[in-house]
Design a protein around this motif. Structure first.
Motif, PDB file in Angstrom:
ATOM      1  N   ILE A 155      32.171  32.066  34.641  1.00  0.00           N
ATOM      2  CA  ILE A 155      31.545  31.638  35.893  1.00  0.00           C
ATOM      3  C   ILE A 155      30.152  32.243  36.039  1.00  0.00           C
ATOM      4  CG2 ILE A 155      33.769  31.295  37.044  1.00  0.00           C
ATOM      5  CD1 ILE A 155      33.310  33.950  38.514  1.00  0.00           C
ATOM      6  N   ASP A 156      29.281  31.502  36.681  1.00  0.00           N
ATOM      7  CA  ASP A 156      27.891  31.920  36.908  1.00  0.00           C
ATOM      8  C   ASP A 156      27.498  31.506  38.322  1.00  0.00           C
ATOM      9  OD1 ASP A 156      25.327  32.845  36.503  1.00  0.00           O
ATOM     10  OD2 ASP A 156      24.660  31.070  35.392  1.00  0.00           O
ATOM     11  N   PRO A 157      28.087  32.159  39.335  1.00  0.00           N
ATOM     12  CA  PRO A 157      27.887  31.730  40.729  1.00  0.00           C
ATOM     13  C   PRO A 157      26.449  31.906  41.210  1.00  0.00           C
ATOM     14  CG  PRO A 157      29.008  33.848  40.642  1.00  0.00           C
ATOM     15  CD  PRO A 157      28.948  33.359  39.236  1.00  0.00           C
ATOM     16  N   ASP A 158      26.016  31.014  42.097  1.00  0.00           N
ATOM     17  CA  ASP A 158      24.679  31.130  42.691  1.00  0.00           C
ATOM     18  C   ASP A 158      24.605  32.333  43.624  1.00  0.00           C
ATOM     19  OD1 ASP A 158      23.770  28.844  41.384  1.00  0.00           O
ATOM     20  OD2 ASP A 158      24.486  27.524  42.987  1.00  0.00           O
ATOM     21  N   PRO A 191      32.936  42.011  54.073  1.00  0.00           N
ATOM     22  CA  PRO A 191      33.623  43.126  54.755  1.00  0.00           C
ATOM     23  C   PRO A 191      35.137  42.949  54.768  1.00  0.00           C
ATOM     24  CG  PRO A 191      32.707  41.629  56.387  1.00  0.00           C
ATOM     25  CD  PRO A 191      32.311  41.076  55.034  1.00  0.00           C
ATOM     26  N   VAL A 192      35.797  43.331  53.677  1.00  0.00           N
ATOM     27  CA  VAL A 192      37.255  43.174  53.600  1.00  0.00           C
ATOM     28  C   VAL A 192      37.953  44.150  54.543  1.00  0.00           C
ATOM     29  CG1 VAL A 192      37.324  42.236  51.274  1.00  0.00           C
ATOM     30  CG2 VAL A 192      37.309  44.699  51.587  1.00  0.00           C
ATOM     31  N   GLN A 193      39.079  43.719  55.070  1.00  0.00           N
ATOM     32  CA  GLN A 193      39.802  44.498  56.068  1.00  0.00           C
ATOM     33  C   GLN A 193      40.994  45.262  55.502  1.00  0.00           C
ATOM     34  OE1 GLN A 193      38.812  44.811  59.221  1.00  0.00           O
ATOM     35  NE2 GLN A 193      37.067  43.434  58.969  1.00  0.00           N
ATOM     36  N   SER A 194      41.404  44.944  54.277  1.00  0.00           N
ATOM     37  CA  SER A 194      42.568  45.614  53.694  1.00  0.00           C
ATOM     38  C   SER A 194      42.488  45.554  52.176  1.00  0.00           C
ATOM     39  CB  SER A 194      43.874  44.950  54.158  1.00  0.00           C
ATOM     40  OG  SER A 194      43.994  43.651  53.599  1.00  0.00           O
ATOM     41  N   ASN A 195      43.238  46.445  51.527  1.00  0.00           N
ATOM     42  CA  ASN A 195      43.301  46.426  50.067  1.00  0.00           C
ATOM     43  C   ASN A 195      43.890  45.118  49.566  1.00  0.00           C
ATOM     44  OD1 ASN A 195      42.332  49.118  49.647  1.00  0.00           O
ATOM     45  ND2 ASN A 195      44.328  49.899  50.269  1.00  0.00           N
ATOM     46  N   ALA A 196      44.913  44.629  50.255  1.00  0.00           N
ATOM     47  CA  ALA A 196      45.559  43.383  49.842  1.00  0.00           C
ATOM     48  C   ALA A 196      44.578  42.214  49.907  1.00  0.00           C
ATOM     49  CB  ALA A 196      46.776  43.113  50.721  1.00  0.00           C
ATOM     50  N   ALA A 197      43.769  42.177  50.965  1.00  0.00           N
ATOM     51  CA  ALA A 197      42.787  41.093  51.111  1.00  0.00           C
ATOM     52  C   ALA A 197      41.734  41.160  50.017  1.00  0.00           C
ATOM     53  CB  ALA A 197      42.131  41.176  52.486  1.00  0.00           C
ATOM     54  N   GLN A 198      41.318  42.372  49.660  1.00  0.00           N
ATOM     55  CA  GLN A 198      40.325  42.535  48.609  1.00  0.00           C
ATOM     56  C   GLN A 198      40.887  42.071  47.260  1.00  0.00           C
ATOM     57  OE1 GLN A 198      39.126  46.577  47.780  1.00  0.00           O
ATOM     58  NE2 GLN A 198      37.077  45.959  47.173  1.00  0.00           N
ATOM     59  N   LEU A 199      42.114  42.474  46.954  1.00  0.00           N
ATOM     60  CA  LEU A 199      42.758  42.067  45.707  1.00  0.00           C
ATOM     61  C   LEU A 199      42.913  40.558  45.620  1.00  0.00           C
ATOM     62  CD1 LEU A 199      45.493  44.825  45.611  1.00  0.00           C
ATOM     63  CD2 LEU A 199      43.821  44.442  43.800  1.00  0.00           C
ATOM     64  N   GLU A 200      43.365  39.960  46.718  1.00  0.00           N
ATOM     65  CA  GLU A 200      43.580  38.520  46.723  1.00  0.00           C
ATOM     66  C   GLU A 200      42.259  37.757  46.597  1.00  0.00           C
ATOM     67  OE1 GLU A 200      45.193  34.938  46.473  1.00  0.00           O
ATOM     68  OE2 GLU A 200      46.250  36.852  46.327  1.00  0.00           O
ATOM     69  N   ALA A 201      41.194  38.278  47.213  1.00  0.00           N
ATOM     70  CA  ALA A 201      39.894  37.619  47.127  1.00  0.00           C
ATOM     71  C   ALA A 201      39.393  37.560  45.694  1.00  0.00           C
ATOM     72  CB  ALA A 201      38.881  38.345  48.009  1.00  0.00           C
ATOM     73  N   MET A 202      39.535  38.658  44.948  1.00  0.00           N
ATOM     74  CA  MET A 202      39.089  38.636  43.543  1.00  0.00           C
ATOM     75  C   MET A 202      40.008  37.769  42.705  1.00  0.00           C
ATOM     76  SD  MET A 202      37.980  41.680  40.921  1.00  0.00           S
ATOM     77  CE  MET A 202      36.335  41.768  41.650  1.00  0.00           C
ATOM     78  N   ARG A 203      41.288  37.862  42.946  1.00  0.00           N
ATOM     79  CA  ARG A 203      42.232  37.062  42.166  1.00  0.00           C
ATOM     80  C   ARG A 203      42.000  35.563  42.376  1.00  0.00           C
ATOM     81  NH1 ARG A 203      48.796  36.851  42.590  1.00  0.00           N
ATOM     82  NH2 ARG A 203      49.187  36.055  40.512  1.00  0.00           N
ATOM     83  N   ALA A 204      41.573  35.198  43.589  1.00  0.00           N
ATOM     84  CA  ALA A 204      41.345  33.793  43.911  1.00  0.00           C
ATOM     85  C   ALA A 204      39.945  33.310  43.540  1.00  0.00           C
ATOM     86  CB  ALA A 204      41.584  33.567  45.404  1.00  0.00           C
ATOM     87  N   GLY A 205      39.117  34.210  43.007  1.00  0.00           N
ATOM     88  CA  GLY A 205      37.782  33.808  42.593  1.00  0.00           C
ATOM     89  C   GLY A 205      36.737  33.861  43.684  1.00  0.00           C
ATOM     90  N   ARG A 206      37.068  34.501  44.815  1.00  0.00           N
ATOM     91  CA  ARG A 206      36.122  34.570  45.936  1.00  0.00           C
ATOM     92  C   ARG A 206      35.357  35.895  45.977  1.00  0.00           C
ATOM     93  NH1 ARG A 206      40.870  32.994  48.475  1.00  0.00           N
ATOM     94  NH2 ARG A 206      40.955  34.970  49.601  1.00  0.00           N
ATOM     95  N   VAL A 266      34.439  40.905  38.155  1.00  0.00           N
ATOM     96  CA  VAL A 266      35.575  40.099  37.745  1.00  0.00           C
ATOM     97  C   VAL A 266      35.394  39.689  36.278  1.00  0.00           C
ATOM     98  CG1 VAL A 266      34.608  37.855  38.481  1.00  0.00           C
ATOM     99  CG2 VAL A 266      37.107  38.218  38.459  1.00  0.00           C
ATOM    100  N   TYR A 267      36.494  39.638  35.551  1.00  0.00           N
ATOM    101  CA  TYR A 267      36.474  39.485  34.091  1.00  0.00           C
ATOM    102  C   TYR A 267      35.764  38.242  33.573  1.00  0.00           C
ATOM    103  CZ  TYR A 267      39.908  35.690  33.972  1.00  0.00           C
ATOM    104  OH  TYR A 267      40.533  34.476  34.096  1.00  0.00           O
ATOM    105  N   ASN A 268      35.770  37.142  34.349  1.00  0.00           N
ATOM    106  CA  ASN A 268      35.243  35.883  33.831  1.00  0.00           C
ATOM    107  C   ASN A 268      33.788  35.610  34.216  1.00  0.00           C
ATOM    108  OD1 ASN A 268      35.944  35.505  36.514  1.00  0.00           O
ATOM    109  ND2 ASN A 268      36.820  33.458  36.222  1.00  0.00           N
ATOM    110  N   LEU A 269      33.066  36.646  34.671  1.00  0.00           N
ATOM    111  CA  LEU A 269      31.634  36.478  34.861  1.00  0.00           C
ATOM    112  C   LEU A 269      30.985  36.163  33.512  1.00  0.00           C
ATOM    113  CD1 LEU A 269      30.042  39.170  37.240  1.00  0.00           C
ATOM    114  CD2 LEU A 269      30.566  36.782  37.728  1.00  0.00           C
ATOM    115  N   LYS A 270      29.989  35.310  33.518  1.00  0.00           N
ATOM    116  CA  LYS A 270      29.223  35.032  32.310  1.00  0.00           C
ATOM    117  C   LYS A 270      28.705  36.356  31.746  1.00  0.00           C
ATOM    118  CE  LYS A 270      25.325  32.163  30.795  1.00  0.00           C
ATOM    119  NZ  LYS A 270      24.259  31.227  31.252  1.00  0.00           N
ATOM    120  N   PRO A 271      28.862  36.634  30.452  1.00  0.00           N
ATOM    121  CA  PRO A 271      28.487  37.940  29.894  1.00  0.00           C
ATOM    122  C   PRO A 271      27.075  38.393  30.238  1.00  0.00           C
ATOM    123  CG  PRO A 271      29.689  36.670  28.260  1.00  0.00           C
ATOM    124  CD  PRO A 271      29.455  35.752  29.431  1.00  0.00           C
TER     125      PRO A 271
END
Length: 323
Positions: A53-56, A94-109, A258-263
């Protein structure tokens, strides 16, 4: 403070925990959707360019230990620097919890983040987080301790006095806010949550610290780095809290992408961290109050620096199965 001595100092504590713990959880492993060809224990970048991924706009989040509004300002100069080096727009999330932060990265956000000590292994295993740096002093010292705190007059002069009372933890993913103190209470003091004391969860370190200072909780397990920063900002007064236990040193928040960032983009993210000038910034003002002071970013290895945290997870029966 070099990493090998740090791990050696903690080894005795970990050995005690392991010796008195129930059956271990499975050893650390990545979710099956990730690969680790080089054995560094973090997810490899997908070899297929179509899966990179190569997000703007890069989304950045700091671990939710305190008021997100405060930390948006603390990180402002770094956010500008990250944008300049990468050539991308950068947004503070501004994440409000550890769970929200984990889910945001896992979901690609979420693309770049600082995950706290305890949630780092879960973020690596389940969200494809690739940590590569943490804060340290100018001479390379780093780390924080877990402290169990109370307030004057609470009737808690030593750890054993917590029996029959409430004890505040932060969240189940936190190293200093839950996992380490739970393991240590069991191994050193033979005290079990729900049996010897009533566990309550505040959600964040600052909530636990303020809760003790305001006499809402007779005891709490917290990261002393957070407590020192809150005292330095005048959020609480030193005399409002009393420490009755201090652990060995643990690594601090790990920063990565996140692991799938363009190198090429991942390389620019690394460059931004290591080229950032702290002088006169919000980061310097906020984190210089730590002990040791945190004044620069140093390279780290998840495999090496988080070994002791993975051992505590194993002792606590933590599962890395991704839901």
């Amino acid at each position: 403070m070099a990493s090998i001595p740090l791990l050696a100092r903690v080894a005795l504590v970990v050995s005690s925990i392991l010796a008195t713990s129930p059956a271990f959880a499975e050893s650390f492993k990545l979710d099956p959707r990730f690969s680790d060809a080089n054995g560094d224990m973090v997810a490899d970048t997908p070899s297929d360019p179509a899966k990179q991924i190569d997000p703007d706009t890069l989304i950045f989040a700091y671990t939710p230990v305190e008021d997100p509004a405060v930390y948006a300002k603390v990180w402002a100069e770094f956010i500008d620097h990250l944008a300049k080096v990468t050539g991308k727009k950068v947004q503070f999330f501004p994440v409000q919890s550890n769970a929200a932060q984990l889910e945001a990265m896992r979901a690609g956000r979420l693309h770049v983040a600082g995950f706290n000590t305890g949630s780092n292994p879960i973020a690596v295993a389940c969200a494809g987080f690739v940590p590569f740096t943490m804060m340290a002093s100018k001479d390379g010292e780093y780390g924080y301790e877990m402290e169990i705190i109370t307030y004057p007059g609470a009737g808690v002069a030593k750890v054993e006095d917590i029996k029959g009372k409430k004890m505040a933890f932060t969240s189940e993913t936190s190293n200093s806010g839950y996992k380490a103190p739970s393991a240590l209470l069991r191994s050193q003091f033979h005290m079990e949550a729900g049996k010897d004391f009533e566990p309550v969860f505040s959600g964040k370190h600052d909530n636990s610290i303020i809760g003790v200072a305001n006499k809402d909780y007779p005891a709490a397990a917290v990261a002393n780095s957070v407590m020192k920063r809150m005292i330095a900002r005048g959020v609480i007064k030193p005399e409002q809290v009393v420490s009755i236990y201090k652990s060995q040193t643990f690594p601090t928040t790990g920063y990565g992408y996140v692991y799938n960032l363009k190198p090429e983009l991942a390389a620019k993210v690394k460059e931004a961290f290591f080229s950032f000038d702290w002088e006169g910034t919000g980061l310097q003002k906020e984190f210089k109050a730590a002990e040791p002071p945190q004044e620069k970013f140093i390279p780290i290895s998840f495999k090496e620096h988080w070994a002791v945290v993975r051992q505590i997870d194993e002792a606590m029966g933590v599962s890395y199965a991704c839901k």
